[in-house]
Design an enzyme around this catalytic site. Structure first.
Site: not given
Ligand code: C5P
Length: 397
Positions: A202-203
């Protein structure tokens, strides 16, 4: 236009009578709400005579009509003139202990606040912080001027001129109808690409920019679909929110809602890669990472661009270098009508709920710096710019 004119207890309350008269004369339907303090400065009779309507002063007068909710719903705009330091503090905090503060809390229409008070009270950090809170929420503050105050000295805190207050009311009300009847689609937040039942790629996106753009579209009268990846930031309750987790889910949800959208804005930080294989059980450390490989996720915005049929399409580009060059490439390759660029190389810009800095680019070399501000304020600036660009290009279908 139906306007609730809230008057609070400062000496400038007498000027609210002239404002009320001006509103009535130009044909507005005005409901006046006086606080207890205001009533000590100007009689309700003055406003009743001007509006030919009963003046509301208490939450308890006609509880069966639920006046605060009825007025909050009926109004096109609420103007608090003058607003005392106490009234501003109560609205900033969400206190609701009289009719006017209840209306301010219940209303979903533009709120215009014209402060008037002693200079020291106006300049006090508490008042300034409260005004900043209101501004960040989209409240229009009609700044007080410098001039002769009741203390018989000159200073800041004098109620703004009537023309400035009328112009602010009109600008807010116009803005509130700007997107009436239009459907806006926003993607926001990160996506999560599962490696196994507990791990994912993810980020750091929080979805804040997209949530603020959705909120501002609602404030301008649009119907809003918000396709939102995992985040703890609360989206506006008036939006139709679809919660998604992976890029594929975001792709499916967004493309299902895209046909017929007047404007689509892709703010989501979609993961670019996902594991080819998701393990059914938590992968043990000693099993190693061999065999783990990644594949590209579908490009949602590029697909919207390929299939676009009259939708005004806006993308985002978060870059750490050469950001305008990369953004212009995206503008062309994804067939966008505009792209907002932010430099995420610093650790205080871009992701998160804090302030950010944006530059808007559009085909044909158009460029506008939206500056550095909180994301609520940036969302307002971005909508102003987008709607101007769209109007100039005549792209409206
Ligand atoms: O190509 P890049 O990811 O840098 O482009 C960013 C823009 O494209 C953003 O508006 C983002 O929301 C959108 N995007 C998308 N689907 C992807 C990747 C990016 O909609 N898979």
């Amino acid at each position: 236009m139906r306007i609730v004119l809230g008057v609070t207890g400062g000496i400038a309350a007498y000027k609210a009578a002239a404002l009320c008269s001006a509103l009535v004369q130009r044909g507005d339907d005005v409901d006046v709400v006086l606080t207890e303090g205001a009533e000590r400065f100007v009689g309700a009779l003055t406003f009743a005579a001007l509006t030919r309507k009963p003046v509301l002063t208490s939450l308890w007068e006609a509880p069966e009509t639920i006046p605060h909710i009825a007025l909050a719903r009926a109004a096109d705009a609420i103007a608090i003139v003058p607003a005392t330091a106490n009234a501003i503090a109560k609205i900033a905090l969400g206190l609701a202990d009289d009719l006017l503060s209840n209306i301010a809390l219940a209303a979903r229409v533009p709120l215009i606040v014209a402060p008037a008070m002693n200079s020291a009270m106006y300049e006090h950090p508490a008042t300034q912080a409260n005004l900043a809170t209101l501004r960040a929420r989209g409240v229009t503050i009609v700044e007080p001027g410098i001039g002769f105050l009741a203390e018989r000295e000159s200073g800041v805190g004098r109620l703004a001129d009537q023309e400035a207050i009328l112009a602010a009311i009109d600008a807010s009300a116009t803005r509130a109808r700007e997107l009436a009847g239009e459907r806006v689609l926003v993607t926001a937040g990160p996506t999560r690409e599962a490696i196994d039942p507990v791990r994912f790629l993810s980020n750091a996106s929080t979805g804040t920019m997209g949530i603020e753009l959705a909120r501002e579209a609602l404030a301008r009268g649009a119907n809003v679909d918000l396709v939102l990846g995992p985040t703890s930031v609360t989206p506006p309750s008036e939006a139709r929110v679809v919660r998604v987790v992976s890029a594929q889910e975001m792709y499916d949800a967004t493309l299902a809602r895209a046909p017929g959208a007047d404007i689509a804005i892709a703010t989501a930080a979609v993961a670019d890669w996902r594991p080819v294989q998701t393990y059914a059980h938590k992968r043990k450390k000693d099993e190693g990472a061999e065999g783990m490989s990644l594949e590209r996720t579908p490009d949602i915005l590029a697909t919207l661009g390929e299939r676009k049929n009259g939708t005004f399409l806006v993308g985002f580009a978060a870059e750490t270098r050469d950001f305008e060059t990369f953004a212009l490439e995206k503008l062309a390759s994804k067939r966008l009508d505009a792209i907002a660029v932010n430099d995420v190389s610093g650790n205080d810009s871009g992701f998160g709920t804090g302030p950010s800095e944006l530059v808007l680019l559009w085909p044909g070399g158009g460029r506008e710096e939206l500056g550095r501000a909180g994301k609520g304020e940036l969302a307002r600036r971005m909508w102003d710019a987008l709607l101007r660009v769209r109007a100039e290009r005549g792209t409206r279908t």
